[in-house]
Design a protein around this motif. Structure first.
Motif, PDB file in Angstrom:
ATOM      1  N   LEU B  87      41.789  32.619  36.005  1.00 21.69           N
ATOM      2  CA  LEU B  87      43.086  31.973  35.875  1.00 21.69           C
ATOM      3  C   LEU B  87      44.231  32.933  35.561  1.00 21.69           C
ATOM      4  N   THR B  88      43.907  34.147  35.125  1.00 18.61           N
ATOM      5  CA  THR B  88      44.990  35.082  34.841  1.00 18.61           C
ATOM      6  C   THR B  88      45.377  35.789  36.131  1.00 18.61           C
ATOM      7  N   LYS B  89      46.674  35.769  36.438  1.00 15.63           N
ATOM      8  CA  LYS B  89      47.102  36.389  37.692  1.00 15.63           C
ATOM      9  C   LYS B  89      48.136  37.469  37.403  1.00 15.63           C
ATOM     10  N   GLU B  90      47.734  38.441  36.590  1.00 24.34           N
ATOM     11  CA  GLU B  90      48.638  39.539  36.259  1.00 24.34           C
ATOM     12  C   GLU B  90      47.937  40.862  36.503  1.00 24.34           C
ATOM     13  N   GLY B  91      48.741  41.906  36.602  1.00 19.70           N
ATOM     14  CA  GLY B  91      48.180  43.240  36.778  1.00 19.70           C
ATOM     15  C   GLY B  91      47.735  43.465  38.210  1.00 19.70           C
ATOM     16  N   GLU B  92      47.036  44.549  38.417  1.00 20.46           N
ATOM     17  CA  GLU B  92      46.631  44.922  39.757  1.00 20.46           C
ATOM     18  C   GLU B  92      45.515  44.031  40.265  1.00 20.46           C
ATOM     19  N   GLU B  93      45.506  43.838  41.576  1.00 22.65           N
ATOM     20  CA  GLU B  93      44.424  43.074  42.161  1.00 22.65           C
ATOM     21  C   GLU B  93      43.196  43.981  42.238  1.00 22.65           C
ATOM     22  N   LEU B  94      42.058  43.486  41.723  1.00 24.98           N
ATOM     23  CA  LEU B  94      40.860  44.318  41.684  1.00 24.98           C
ATOM     24  C   LEU B  94      39.920  44.021  42.824  1.00 24.98           C
ATOM     25  N   THR B 101      40.320  35.570  43.556  1.00 23.84           N
ATOM     26  CA  THR B 101      40.931  36.880  43.390  1.00 23.84           C
ATOM     27  C   THR B 101      40.865  37.238  41.921  1.00 23.84           C
ATOM     28  N   ILE B 102      40.428  38.453  41.650  1.00 27.86           N
ATOM     29  CA  ILE B 102      40.340  38.857  40.252  1.00 27.86           C
ATOM     30  C   ILE B 102      41.329  39.969  39.991  1.00 27.86           C
ATOM     31  N   TYR B 103      42.129  39.775  38.938  1.00 30.57           N
ATOM     32  CA  TYR B 103      43.153  40.761  38.593  1.00 30.57           C
ATOM     33  C   TYR B 103      42.713  41.569  37.393  1.00 30.57           C
ATOM     34  N   GLU B 104      43.292  42.729  37.279  1.00 27.37           N
ATOM     35  CA  GLU B 104      42.922  43.636  36.199  1.00 27.37           C
ATOM     36  C   GLU B 104      43.135  42.995  34.830  1.00 27.37           C
ATOM     37  N   GLU B 105      44.295  42.372  34.705  1.00 25.04           N
ATOM     38  CA  GLU B 105      44.636  41.766  33.418  1.00 25.04           C
ATOM     39  C   GLU B 105      43.643  40.642  33.060  1.00 25.04           C
ATOM     40  N   GLY B 106      43.211  39.904  34.080  1.00 22.31           N
ATOM     41  CA  GLY B 106      42.260  38.820  33.865  1.00 22.31           C
ATOM     42  C   GLY B 106      40.957  39.353  33.307  1.00 22.31           C
ATOM     43  N   LEU B 107      40.484  40.438  33.906  1.00 20.26           N
ATOM     44  CA  LEU B 107      39.230  41.034  33.464  1.00 20.26           C
ATOM     45  C   LEU B 107      39.348  41.490  32.011  1.00 20.26           C
ATOM     46  N   ARG B 108      40.475  42.188  31.735  1.00 22.20           N
ATOM     47  CA  ARG B 108      40.730  42.687  30.392  1.00 22.20           C
ATOM     48  C   ARG B 108      40.754  41.556  29.378  1.00 22.20           C
ATOM     49  N   GLN B 109      41.612  40.581  29.668  1.00 22.88           N
ATOM     50  CA  GLN B 109      41.759  39.449  28.747  1.00 22.88           C
ATOM     51  C   GLN B 109      40.439  38.715  28.557  1.00 22.88           C
ATOM     52  N   GLY B 110      39.774  38.490  29.686  1.00 23.51           N
ATOM     53  CA  GLY B 110      38.507  37.749  29.634  1.00 23.51           C
ATOM     54  C   GLY B 110      37.521  38.436  28.716  1.00 23.51           C
TER      55      GLY B 110
END
Ligand SMILES: Nc1ncnc2c1ncn2[C@@H]1O[C@H](COP(=O)(O)OP(=O)(O)O)[C@@H](O)[C@H]1O
Ligand SMILES: [Mg+2]
Lengths: 289, 265
Positions: B87-94, B101-110
């Motif tokens: 659900l987080t759609k910030e930062g670079e697309e990984l 779609t998984i974003y960098e910020e999503g991974l970090r936050q998660g």
């Protein structure tokens, strides 16, 4: 339906610091039609054994054979409903399991879970309530308005209405008054006789064990300590007495008499009638000095 | 059936953590809950994780037991992870796969948020696993003592807590017993369609309620019969004592906090 436990071991709470070996190396055969009594001190594993008889517990070692089903530690069991219907368990203080609005609904609960129609279940409820010695009017009452003894009987009726082939009783008369005790035990025994059921009874009453059972198993510290017919068990009561367990009053009387008069009767008597005959016969012969 | 529950269960053992004053443990947990929120990068989260596992080791509670007991909670943690991941759609697309779609910020936050969640659960489990309910309430009562000045019913609150904690295991046993009794009457709690399983709760809950009310009444009568009149003037059997190890433990946490503040970005 034959049931057989083969070298059964059960541990509670495996893989926790509370792991506890409850029973080990228990082998008991219960051929169809047997009346088996299990006796032993509190904590000796009696209730644990009972819960294997309808696959509520799966052994951690060994096999349980119930009819044509084999329950072992490995296999995941499916479709245990048939076993549950054919082996009815009356738990210790079964009145705690009541929950319906009326006694009738509560008695019908078991049969209807096993697919009996409402009509047929109600018929069974009427029959069962009579069997446990309660009037039919009680069917429309709430189970929570009854006395403790009546609740116990209703709970027992709930299991009888499932019409099982094997009835398993865990101290069914604990906490009842003496008359209620005798009524209920007599009822179970006549059911056992007339319907050809197998009955497994856990009891602390040696009188009940000697009066009703064909086979007795004595449990001690999770193991089978002794098994045999009431005659076998009570005619050499040393083992029982060593465990601090009782023998029936009649046997106790006979042992005392033999000791104080220094005589031996020809056999161990389990009923008062038998003993009086023995005493009369001994008196006719003239007591040896 | 309820064998693996670890909430509210005390595991007796000989360890520093077991011997700590319950007050210091409560303060420690409270502070830990606060400082968890200081962590905001790899290093700080790493430090917290190391600290938590160090405490588990000190407590001597078998890790395997904690693991099996926390399995259901682990699901929740993983759910949190995925929620952030998707659900987080910030930062670079990984990474892109179909509609995901998984974003960098999503991974970090998660990772960070579920780790935070997990560490909190672990620490509070250590508290309940190494402290008897009685100790916890004694500690709480003593810590909250100042509130008596503003007429807050501290003793009653502590009593309520200790009674509820005391009866968790009893309730578990009772649940197990009634589940077995109803299973023997043909109820299927563990398989079958959801609708049936929800219906199966009724024959379980009603007997539980009935016996809980009965037990509460009996307990009240028994307490009154033994002369219970509330907390006023009541003496204590167990005396709490704050020792060197308690101060040392808090000092260690203070050190961790200091390092956290230095390392956070
Ligand atoms: N749910 C359980 N969890 C852990 N241990 C248990 C549980 N139920 C029974 N036990 C233990 O297993 C042993 C046998 O218990 P049980 O079969 O109830 O004995 P009995 O019916 O002869 O009194 C006891 O030592 C008891 O403490
Ligand atoms: Mg028992």
């Amino acid at each position: 339906m034959d049931i057989s436990l083969q070298n059964v071991e059960y541990r509670y709470q495996v893989n926790t610091p509370f792991e506890r070996l409850a029973i080990k190396d228990v082998s008991i055969d219960i051929p169809s039609g047997t009346f088996l009594a299990i006796i032993g001190h509190t904590g000796s594993g009696k209730s644990t054994v009972l819960q294997h008889l309808n696959a509520l517990l799966k052994p951690t070692e060994g096999n349980v054979v119930i009819g044509d089903r084999m329950i072992t530690s490995e296999k995941k069991q499916k479709n245990l409903k048939e076993i549950r219907q054919r082996v009815g368990i009356v738990f210790q203080f079964p009145e705690h399991q009541l929950f319906e609005e009326t006694v009738e609904k509560d008695i019908c609960f078991g049969p209807m879970n096993f697919g009996v129609t409402e009509e047929a279940a109600k018929k069974r409820a009427r029959a069962a309530i009579g069997q446990v010695g309660l009037p039919e009017e009680i069917l429309s009452k709430s189970p929570f308005d009854l006395s403790g003894g009546q609740m116990r009987r209703v709970a027992i009726a709930g299991v009888l209405a499932m019409e099982p082939d094997v009835i398993v009783l865990d101290e069914p008369t604990a906490g009842l008054d003496p008359r209620g005790r005798k009524e209920i035990m007599d009822m179970f025994f006549s059911l056992h006789e007339t319907r050809g059921l197998s009955t497994v009874l856990v009891t602390h009453s040696m009188e009940d064990a000697s009066r009703y059972a064909d086979q007795i198993v004595i449990m001690h510290n999770g193991e089978v300590y002794e098994k045999g017919t009431p005659k076998e068990i009570f005619s050499s009561p040393e083992g029982l007495l060593k465990l601090g367990l009782d023998v029936p009053e009649v046997v106790r009387f006979q042992l005392k008499m033999e000791k104080s008069l220094n005589i031996r009767f020809s056999k161990t008597c389990l009923t008062m009638e038998e003993l009086t005959e023995e005493i009369a016969a001994a008196m006719k012969r003239g007591a040896p000095k | 059936m309820m064998d693996k529950m670890i909430f509210g269960r005390y595991v007796p053992a000989e360890s520093v953590i077991h011997r700590m004053d319950p007050r210091s443990k409560l303060v420690l947990i409270f502070l830990f809950v606060c400082i968890v929120f200081l962590a905001n990068n790899m290093l700080t989260y790493g430090l917290l994780t190391v600290y938590t596992f160090f405490m588990i080791a000190l407590s001597k509670v078998p890790v395997r037991f904690i693991y099996t007991g926390l399995k259901p909670v682990l699901l929740l943690v993983i759910f949190t992870l995925f929620l952030h991941l998707f659900l987080t759609k910030e930062g670079e697309e990984l990474f892109r796969f179909g509609w995901i779609t998984i974003y960098e910020e999503g991974l970090r936050q998660g990772i960070f948020i579920s780790l935070r969640f997990f560490l909190l659960i672990l620490m509070t489990s250590i508290l309940t696993l190494t402290t008897t309910p009685i100790e916890i309430t004694d500690g709480l009562e003593s810590l909250l003592d100042p509130l008596n000045k503003i007429k807050f019913p501290v003793h009653e609150l502590a009593l309520m807590m200790s009674i509820s904690l005391r009866f968790i295991p009893t309730l578990m046993q009772e649940t197990d017993k009634i589940m077995k009794a109803q299973t023997a009457r043909g109820v299927d709690f563990t398989s079958g369609p959801i609708k049936e399983r929800i219906k199966a709760i009724i024959p379980l809950l009603i007997p539980l309620f009935v016996s809980s009310f009965k037990r509460a009444e009996e307990l009240a009568v028994a307490m009154e019969a033994r002369g219970y009149r509330g907390g006023e003037g009541r003496t204590k059997y167990r005396q709490l004592s704050w020792g060197l190890k308690d101060t040392a433990m808090l000092a260690m946490l203070a050190a961790v906090t200091l390092v956290l503040i230095l390392l956070r970005t």
